[in-house]
Every structure is written in C-alpha cells, then in structure tokens.
Design an enzyme around this catalytic site. Structure first.
Site, PDB file in Angstrom:
ATOM      1  CB  THR A  99      -2.764   0.537  18.011  1.00  0.00           C
ATOM      2  OG1 THR A  99      -1.794  -0.117  18.837  1.00  0.00           O
ATOM      3  CG2 THR A  99      -3.184  -0.397  16.894  1.00  0.00           C
ATOM      4  CB  THR A 124     -15.766   1.272  12.818  1.00  0.00           C
ATOM      5  OG1 THR A 124     -16.997   1.178  13.546  1.00  0.00           O
ATOM      6  CG2 THR A 124     -14.990   2.457  13.377  1.00  0.00           C
ATOM      7  CG  ASP A 125     -21.171   1.348  12.307  1.00  0.00           C
ATOM      8  OD1 ASP A 125     -20.336   1.248  13.238  1.00  0.00           O
ATOM      9  OD2 ASP A 125     -22.243   0.702  12.284  1.00  0.00           O
ATOM     10  CD  GLU A 126     -18.325   2.130  17.685  1.00  0.00           C
ATOM     11  OE1 GLU A 126     -17.776   2.925  18.462  1.00  0.00           O
ATOM     12  OE2 GLU A 126     -18.581   0.962  17.982  1.00  0.00           O
ATOM     13  CE1 TYR A 149     -12.185   0.940  17.535  1.00  0.00           C
ATOM     14  CE2 TYR A 149     -14.513   1.542  17.443  1.00  0.00           C
ATOM     15  CZ  TYR A 149     -13.437   0.847  16.930  1.00  0.00           C
ATOM     16  OH  TYR A 149     -13.591   0.070  15.804  1.00  0.00           O
ATOM     17  CB  ALA A 150     -15.751   6.504  17.548  1.00  0.00           C
ATOM     18  CE  LYS A 153     -10.902   1.662  13.063  1.00  0.00           C
ATOM     19  NZ  LYS A 153      -9.856   0.688  12.626  1.00  0.00           N
ATOM     20  CG  ASN A 179     -17.975  -7.386  11.495  1.00  0.00           C
ATOM     21  OD1 ASN A 179     -17.249  -7.982  10.728  1.00  0.00           O
ATOM     22  ND2 ASN A 179     -18.519  -6.223  11.160  1.00  0.00           N
ATOM     23  CG  LEU A 189     -24.409  -7.284  23.045  1.00  0.00           C
ATOM     24  CD1 LEU A 189     -24.730  -6.766  24.432  1.00  0.00           C
ATOM     25  CD2 LEU A 189     -25.418  -6.730  22.043  1.00  0.00           C
ATOM     26  N   PRO A 204     -24.996  -8.522  31.501  1.00  0.00           N
ATOM     27  CG  PRO A 204     -22.757  -7.790  31.375  1.00  0.00           C
ATOM     28  CD  PRO A 204     -23.631  -8.990  31.173  1.00  0.00           C
ATOM     29  CB  VAL A 205     -28.813  -5.276  29.481  1.00  0.00           C
ATOM     30  CG1 VAL A 205     -29.414  -4.400  28.394  1.00  0.00           C
ATOM     31  CG2 VAL A 205     -28.994  -6.755  29.173  1.00  0.00           C
ATOM     32  CG  ASN A 248     -27.585  -3.203  22.580  1.00  0.00           C
ATOM     33  OD1 ASN A 248     -27.268  -3.468  21.424  1.00  0.00           O
ATOM     34  ND2 ASN A 248     -27.098  -2.150  23.226  1.00  0.00           N
ATOM     35  N   GLY A 274     -21.547   8.268  27.274  1.00  0.00           N
ATOM     36  CA  GLY A 274     -21.535   8.686  25.862  1.00  0.00           C
ATOM     37  C   GLY A 274     -22.042   7.607  24.913  1.00  0.00           C
TER      38      GLY A 274
END
Ligand code: NAD
Ligand code: TDX
Length: 341
Positions: A99, A124-126, A149-150, A153, A179, A189, A204-205, A248, A274
C-alpha cells in the site's frame, strides 16, 4: 474544486473530509478506500448522504480501478491511504510495502496520465528517524527511518519527490507528528489507553514509558493539510506539529486522572523493537502559510477523553471488529434510502 481523497475512511482522512465539506461549500470529495481493518465508514456518517461526497470502495494498488476513478477529471488528490501502525509493520511488513510504496506509485502514475494538477502526499515525522533528548527535525533533516512502517513512508516520499523532479508533477508533502482525537483506531497509544482504562483493563506501557512524542490534535492537522493544499508550493515538504512534547507515561497519567482511575492499571511491558526515542518537529514553514494549532494538549486530551466516554458504542464495535457490518448493512441501506428520496 474536485478532490480525490485516498484513505478517507481512516482516522485523519475522515477528519479532513468532514472539515472540507463543512468549510469549503463549493468543493466536492471522492473518497477512495478499500476498508482495511482501519477503515470505518461510521467515521463519515455525518457526510455520507451529502451530495458533494462520494465513496468508492477500491484498493490503491489496483491500477485499473484507480484509473477509472480518475477518469472523471480532478483538481487535486490528497493521499492519506496507508498501513499506519508501527507494531503491525514489525509483525509483517508486506502490506506496508504494497500500500505505502506500490500504491503511492500507482496513484502518481494515474495522476500524471490524467494530468491532475496537484498531488498532496500525507507523510509522517517518523521518516526522519529518532532524536535524543534535544533538537528538532526540520524539513531538511535526513531521512533515517527505523521501523518497516517508517521505511515504506520514506520510500513513498522519495517517489513523490521523483515525480515532481522528473515528471514536473504538482506534487508536495506534509509530514505531521503523532495525531490524536476522535475516531482514532484503539490500537494507537491514546485511544488504547483511554478505552482500556474505561474498562479497568491494564495499560501496556512499552519499556519505562520515557519515549517522547509531539502530539497534534487531528483537526489541527486536517487544517494544516488544507492550508498546504491551498497555499503550499509544489515540490516542497511541510512539517505539521503542535510542539506538544510529552513522555508516554505522562500521557497515560493524564488519561488516568481524567477518568478518575488508579495508577495501578499501568503495566510496564517489553519494549517495542527499534523503538524511536523521541520525535519533535519544527513547523515554521506551515506556520508561515498562516497555520497554527488551535488546541493545546491538556484541552485536546480532555476533549478526546470526553469523546471516547460519549462514544462507547463506536469503539466497542471497533474493538470487536463488528463495525465492518456497517458498510455491508447500515451504510448501504441508508445510502439507498437517501438516493431514493
Ligand atoms: P488509518 O490507519 O486510521 O487509516 C488508513 C486508511 O487507509 C483506512 O481507512 C484504510 O482502509 C485505508 N487504506 C489502507 N490501505 C489501503 C489501500 N491499499 N487502498 C485504499 N485504502 C487503503 O491511518 P491514519 O492514522 O488516518 O493516517 C493517515 C495518513 O497519515 C497515513 O498516510 C499515515 O502514514 C499518516 N500519518 C498518521 C499519523 C498518526 O498519528 N495517525 C501521523 C502522521 C502521519
Ligand atoms: O500499547 C502501546 N504502548 C506504548 O507504550 C502502544 C500502542 C504504544 N506505546 C508507545 C509507543 C510510542 O512511543 O506509545 C508511543 C506512540 O505509539 P503509537 O500510537 O503506536 O504511535 P507511533 O509509533 O509514535 O506512530 C504514530 O505516529 C506517527 C502513528 O501510528 C503513525 O501512523 C504516524 O506516522
């Protein structure tokens, strides 16, 4: 203005569509979404019978379907569609490559063939990777993605850049920070912690909860995206971040306090592999176009908690997977009834 929005049934895309239909009376929107686990037409219930809105169920990796959607003439594409959850990309990166990378190139090719004047890619900032305790990412920071993912992107961002340079396409990019707000899928989160806490389930932290994110209220990002669509310069990248940095653990503690729940619900679990330490954005470029965030984190988080409190039916359906019936049943029936009127 005739817009094509991809991924409009997701969290940010649906906020953007609701904003555009509310505030741009002469604009129309075609929403192309394949309705993955994250796509939910209930997010668009307030616009589903609007005559300026049309939904097309299609996958952006399906070149033929995309060419067909683009055959009606468009002024701009705003491309949100993506696999968006880091933890899922660690389990299986393949849907992300399909995708986020291939789908983006298929859209770019179709947009070029149909001479669509503007292509706004939502990133994204990632893509910048991770910061230590100090410093900020600017649009010129190197791309150093750390999660699958990053990485996908970042690949998409580079394909958009190549389309601008090589094919002189009217393409540009926004990169926003994390966001939060109404209609966010409760795997991320903030909605996960709110809905778990409401049901007295553990929170779950990851690790010690010391990682930092820069939080932007979703409607502020949607406004930033609209600002860039209307005023941004082709070939440019615009960071969109409210500058609301929090650890977080602090976010979880605010949520527990808002809900009047005990800290004993906190569970420190194995860290994400990571796990990026900190994201923080300089957003001077989009601010120079006239954007600024309307909500600070305390008010935004309060509003978000209140929304999840009032919308238990929405998130219970999402958590159970039952919301998928909405497209097949309620949405289809309501649309038919509206068309018959
Ligand atoms: P989301 O996961 O809530 O929604 C994604 C939407 O895309 C869903 O409706 C899904 O059905 C659709 N989709 C996925 N694959 C598709 C495909 N192959 N064809 C058609 N539709 C498809 O995501 P979101 O949080 O709303 O994020 C939207 C965009 O913003 C993404 O590109 C994401 O990378 C980016 N972004 C998100 C955040 C955030 O905090 N959520 C921050 C910065 C950037
Ligand atoms: O259960 C959890 N426990 C936890 O401690 C989850 C789901 C997350 N976390 C931590 C990991 C991160 O440090 O919270 C932080 C935020 O996690 P996510 O909500 O998964 O977001 P993040 O990984 O930061 O990525 C988000 O922001 C950038 C979006 O999911 C991306 O789509 C966006 O590009």
């Amino acid at each position: 203005m005739k817009l094509l929005v991809t991924g409009g049934a997701g969290f940010i895309g649906s906020a953007f569509i609701r904003l555009v239909l509310r505030e741009r009376a002469a604009w129309s929107v075609v929403n192309v979404d394949t309705l993955t686990y994250a796509g939910n037409l209930e997010n668009l219930a307030e616009v589903e019978t609007n005559s300026r809105y049309q939904f097309v169920k299609a996958d952006i990796t399906d070149g033929k379907a995309i060419q067909e959607v683009l055959s009606n003439g468009l002024d701009a594409i705003v491309h949100f569609a993506a696999e968006s959850h880091v933890d899922r990309s660690i389990q299986d990166s393949h849907p992300f490559i399909a995708t986020n990378v291939l789908g983006t190139q298929i859209l770019l090719d179709a947009a070029r063939a149909r001479k669509v004047p503007r292509f706004l890619h939502i990133s994204t900032d990632e893509v910048y990777g991770s910061l230590g305790e100090t410093g900020h990412f600017t649009e010129d920071s190197p791309l150093q993605p750390n999660s699958p993912y990053a990485a996908t992107k970042a690949a998409a961002d580079l394909l958009v850049r190549a389309a601008f340079v090589t094919h002189k396409m009217g393409a540009l990019i926004t990169r926003s920070s994390n966001n939060y707000g109404p209609y966010q899928f409760p795997e991320k989160l903030i909605p996960l912690m709110i809905t778990n806490a409401m049901d007295d389930q553990p929170l779950p932290v990851y690790g010690k909860g010391e990682n930092v994110r820069d939080w932007t209220y979703v409607d502020d990002n949607a406004r930033g995206i609209l600002t860039v669509l209307e005023k941004g310069k082709d070939g440019e990248v615009y960071n969109i971040g409210a500058g609301e940095e929090r650890r977080n653990l602090e976010i979880c503690e605010i949520i527990l306090k808002e809900l009047g729940k005990s800290r004993s619900l906190l569970r420190f679990v194995t860290d994400r592999p990571g796990h990026d330490w900190r994201y923080a954005l300089k957003s001077d470029k989009v601010r120079a176009l006239g954007w600024s965030p309307a909500l600070d984190l305390p008010r935004g988080l309060h509003q978000t908690v209140e929304w999840y409190k009032a919308q238990r039916t929405w998130w219970e359906r999402v958590k159970s997977g039952e919301y998928k019936n909405y497209y097949e049943q309620a949405y289809g029936r309501r649309l038919q009834a509206a068309r018959a009127r």
